[in-house]
Scaffold this active site. Sequence first.
Site, PDB file in Angstrom:
ATOM      1  N   MET A   1      35.009  12.316  26.776  1.00 24.83           N
ATOM      2  CA  MET A   1      34.991  13.762  26.968  1.00 24.83           C
ATOM      3  C   MET A   1      35.048  14.480  25.636  1.00 24.83           C
ATOM      4  O   MET A   1      36.036  15.075  25.247  1.00 24.83           O
ATOM      5  CB  MET A   1      36.141  14.180  27.864  1.00 24.83           C
ATOM      6  CG  MET A   1      35.879  13.896  29.308  1.00 24.83           C
ATOM      7  SD  MET A   1      37.378  13.716  30.258  1.00 24.83           S
ATOM      8  CE  MET A   1      37.610  11.960  30.098  1.00 24.83           C
ATOM      9  N   PHE A 234      40.278   7.279  23.703  1.00 20.95           N
ATOM     10  CA  PHE A 234      39.921   7.324  22.290  1.00 20.95           C
ATOM     11  C   PHE A 234      38.406   7.478  22.197  1.00 20.95           C
ATOM     12  O   PHE A 234      37.659   6.582  22.587  1.00 20.95           O
ATOM     13  CB  PHE A 234      40.357   6.046  21.571  1.00 20.95           C
ATOM     14  CG  PHE A 234      41.842   5.921  21.356  1.00 20.95           C
ATOM     15  CD1 PHE A 234      42.700   6.995  21.541  1.00 20.95           C
ATOM     16  CD2 PHE A 234      42.391   4.713  20.936  1.00 20.95           C
ATOM     17  CE1 PHE A 234      44.066   6.874  21.321  1.00 20.95           C
ATOM     18  CE2 PHE A 234      43.757   4.576  20.716  1.00 20.95           C
ATOM     19  CZ  PHE A 234      44.594   5.663  20.908  1.00 20.95           C
ATOM     20  N   GLU A 235      37.951   8.610  21.663  1.00 22.60           N
ATOM     21  CA  GLU A 235      36.522   8.890  21.626  1.00 22.60           C
ATOM     22  C   GLU A 235      35.987   8.926  20.205  1.00 22.60           C
ATOM     23  O   GLU A 235      36.722   9.086  19.239  1.00 22.60           O
ATOM     24  CB  GLU A 235      36.237  10.205  22.354  1.00 22.60           C
ATOM     25  CG  GLU A 235      36.703  10.155  23.807  1.00 22.60           C
ATOM     26  CD  GLU A 235      36.215  11.316  24.643  1.00 22.60           C
ATOM     27  OE1 GLU A 235      35.171  11.906  24.308  1.00 22.60           O
ATOM     28  OE2 GLU A 235      36.879  11.618  25.656  1.00 22.60           O
ATOM     29  N   SER A 236      34.654   8.737  20.112  1.00 22.68           N
ATOM     30  CA  SER A 236      33.934   8.740  18.827  1.00 22.68           C
ATOM     31  C   SER A 236      34.404   7.627  17.900  1.00 22.68           C
ATOM     32  O   SER A 236      34.371   7.782  16.677  1.00 22.68           O
ATOM     33  CB  SER A 236      34.083  10.106  18.139  1.00 22.68           C
ATOM     34  OG  SER A 236      33.612  11.143  18.963  1.00 22.68           O
TER      35      SER A 236
END
Length: 442
Positions: A1, A234-236
């Site tokens: 997200m 945990f994104e990117s």
Amino acid sequence: MRTKLSILLLFCLVVLAIPFTANAQVIHKVNAGDSLTKISKQYGISIDDIAKLNGLTVNSHLVLGQALLIPTDNYVVQPMDSIWKIARHHAISEETLMNKNNITSSQIIPGQKLVIPRLPKAPLWIGSYLIPKDKEKNNWMLDNYKNTLSGVFVFEYRPDANGNIILVEENEAHLLAWRKQLVPYATLTNITEKGFDPDLTHEILNNASIRKKLISNIYALLDSHDYKGIVVDFESIKNEDRDSLNLFAKELAAKLHPVGMELMMAVPPKEGDRIPDYSAAYDYETLGKYVDRLFLMTYNWHWPGGPSGPIAPINKIRDTLDYAVSVVPRSKLMLGIPQYAYDWTINGEDKDAKSYSIQHAIKLYTKTESEIHFDEKAATPWFRYVDEQGDPHEVWFEDSRSLLAKMRLIHEYELAGMGCWHLGITMPQTEELILAEFNILK
């Protein structure tokens, strides 16, 4: 997200009616000359019931192409309808529709009634992100949605570079959830003032002592707050951190599972192990061995910083599911469902899109009398309008047609779960369709 920060700032709580008990699945697309009065007479359903179910007032003006959910099994054929179109918008095959109605010809006439068949309800575990408000609003949200949920993900806790956890003021959300027979989970993100921060996760995941400290602090948080588990969002993450993320999941699962705590992870959509390349850090197959559930963020194919387009096109979701079920047990997979709209200014200037609730999009197209178009390939609605400054806009959102199509994928792929971003912004049709399609696991 990856756009949660902007969504968090722009979304407001939308007061919705408690879902109907009829569990309707007939979808009526508004035609020229339609009104709530006319549709009410056609279907023999009160104006109040139709308006309430669709987030409208009894005096609402309808617009061309608008999709209305009607609490009945009998669809009234409209001018320009076809068996293909009716079947498509109800996420069934033409053959199924024809067999249900004992017809052998595809020729239909306006005013004819067709029974829309329903699938047997499937058992499903459903979770949704909860952005804590004050205790009263937390209680209202949990009360209002408890019949369509199995659990809630309290959003959000954050780690610092030393493995400490920054707490959120959740105002007893976890306690209220337990009392309403909803299982609470803590959500852990890598959000900093930069947004989702790959440098923070790189530093944590690649330092054994910090990683161990964070795992211990996660355990302590779940234990002290009586959370059932953790949702790691945990994104990117950098591709070079793929092995470190796998190790983190393995070590965290080993800490939580012996005491009955659960591990969920949110992952971006992928069509192959390294497709797209920028999401190669998320190793579905390996992560699937350690997590209890893998939340597929099957949305944001178009986002505020890019060109306008469908947020969650059905064809791209299929590509993701085809890959996911080939490497992860279906019993661990959760399909992510968006419950928001993106509004792009399309005058050629470099502007980010705004994000807001679907209910706000409904109010906007009603106010501007904007015709609703439906992208058949993406199975997603959209509309255009001109604002008070004279700037043209394009809005992509979800309606009962697009949501039903996504829910039918859960049946087709035999997935065990579904999740939404986030509580308080859904429209009444969402809850109605959920209750019609699934038996909610508690």
